[in-house]
Enzyme design. Structure first.
Site, PDB file in Angstrom:
ATOM      1  N   GLU A 192      10.708 -23.799 -26.647  1.00 12.39           N
ATOM      2  CA  GLU A 192      11.736 -23.500 -25.652  1.00 12.39           C
ATOM      3  C   GLU A 192      11.441 -24.268 -24.363  1.00 12.39           C
ATOM      4  O   GLU A 192      12.324 -24.895 -23.770  1.00 12.39           O
ATOM      5  CB  GLU A 192      11.760 -21.985 -25.382  1.00 12.39           C
ATOM      6  CG  GLU A 192      13.055 -21.489 -24.776  1.00 12.39           C
ATOM      7  CD  GLU A 192      12.976 -19.988 -24.473  1.00 12.39           C
ATOM      8  OE1 GLU A 192      13.889 -19.490 -23.809  1.00 12.39           O
ATOM      9  OE2 GLU A 192      11.992 -19.330 -24.888  1.00 12.39           O
ATOM     10  N   ARG A 223      -3.159 -16.345 -38.215  1.00 12.78           N
ATOM     11  CA  ARG A 223      -2.950 -15.206 -39.111  1.00 12.78           C
ATOM     12  C   ARG A 223      -2.517 -15.647 -40.507  1.00 12.78           C
ATOM     13  O   ARG A 223      -2.716 -14.922 -41.488  1.00 12.78           O
ATOM     14  CB  ARG A 223      -1.968 -14.207 -38.487  1.00 12.78           C
ATOM     15  CG  ARG A 223      -2.619 -13.398 -37.355  1.00 12.78           C
ATOM     16  CD  ARG A 223      -1.638 -12.413 -36.746  1.00 12.78           C
ATOM     17  NE  ARG A 223      -0.570 -13.102 -36.064  1.00 12.78           N
ATOM     18  CZ  ARG A 223      -0.531 -13.367 -34.763  1.00 12.78           C
ATOM     19  NH1 ARG A 223      -1.524 -12.976 -33.992  1.00 12.78           N
ATOM     20  NH2 ARG A 223       0.473 -14.002 -34.241  1.00 12.78           N
TER      21      ARG A 223
END
Lengths: 177, 177
Positions: A101, A64
């Site tokens: 993560e 994007r």
């Protein structure tokens, strides 16, 4: 909300619960892109901030960031360089690995994407935890670029991703604190 | 070579042998994007072709089609709709499966990406065998759009992908015959 444009963005972005996984509220920016007047105003907004800063290259982060970067590069009449996910770019390249993560990820840029000493604006749609943007800054530093601004349409301020971009000039159009 | 702009593109695109797999000569368009003057000229070229055609939406195909599509949408002041690979779009969507040489692939678009009766320009960087572009046209037809033009920066004419787009107005800036 600091300005009218940010309010328009906030009113147009669509919140998608549990995408791409449970517990995440995804910010769907496609309604923003589909609104030609709003999309144009956003590009003008980012352009006006740097029009006197002698930027030589816009750098967009997949995918994007390519969209806002392309419109901005066109508006400013300068080139666009792509930072992509691994194994997408075909030519000689440099890369930076970074921690997620769970696991790691990587961003890559063509070795000739940005020249030594170039003044760049790095852009993406969203600043979340900041891992990708920080890795992108590392890439640009490796290439010898001067990062004039790191710009985002939306910042999830409560995630404090900005902390990973210490020393950078970070600007988000709409900061969700 | 039909015009000077096509010649500039041809001289700037980088040929990468054996990418992404042996036997394929990949057309690397990143040097085109990095040349701000050339990128701008390309966008103007595509815009001029349709400026009187009452286009209401630009539709770009992931991911390099986003780049040309975004610049073009900005230039024309109209919205950009994304056609993406599977599982990337978060909202209600429609999709089309299509055949590859080995296996199948799929393109998706948000259900509200293009309204019934909208006049669209579909854009991508490259027309090769035409499978993706044909599936994208099917998607747009499903949505009730009128496809005014299907535009490409580069067409690998020798692959005859144009045959898959029968009935469409196909235009490529640089056709490699």
């Amino acid at each position: 909300m600091k300005n009218a444009l940010a309010e328009r963005v906030a009113n147009t972005v669509r919140n998608i619960p549990d995408f791409p996984k449970p517990g995440i509220q995804f910010k769907d920016i496609t309604p923003v892109l589909q609104d030609g007047s709003l999309f144009r105003s956003i590009t003008h907004y980012f352009a006006e901030r740097v029009v006197d800063r002698e930027i030589t290259k816009i750098v967009g982060i997949e995918s994007r960031g390519f969209i806002f970067g392309a419109a901005l590069a066109h508006e400013l009449g300068i080139g666009l360089t792509l930072i992509r996910k691994p194994n997408k770019l075909p030519f000689e390249k440099i890369g930076v690995d970074y921690e997620l993560e769970y696991g790691t990820d990587r961003v890559e840029m063509h070795a000739d994407g940005v020249g030594n000493g170039e003044r760049v604006l790095l852009i993406d749609d969203l600043l979340a935890t900041g891992g990708t943007a920080a890795a992108a800054c590392d890439l640009l530093n490796q290439a010898g670029a001067e990062i004039v601004e790191v710009a985002f349409l939306i910042e999830l301020g409560f995630l404090e991703g900005r902390n990973k971009l210490e020393g950078q000039h970070v600007h988000s159009l709409w900061n969700i604190e």
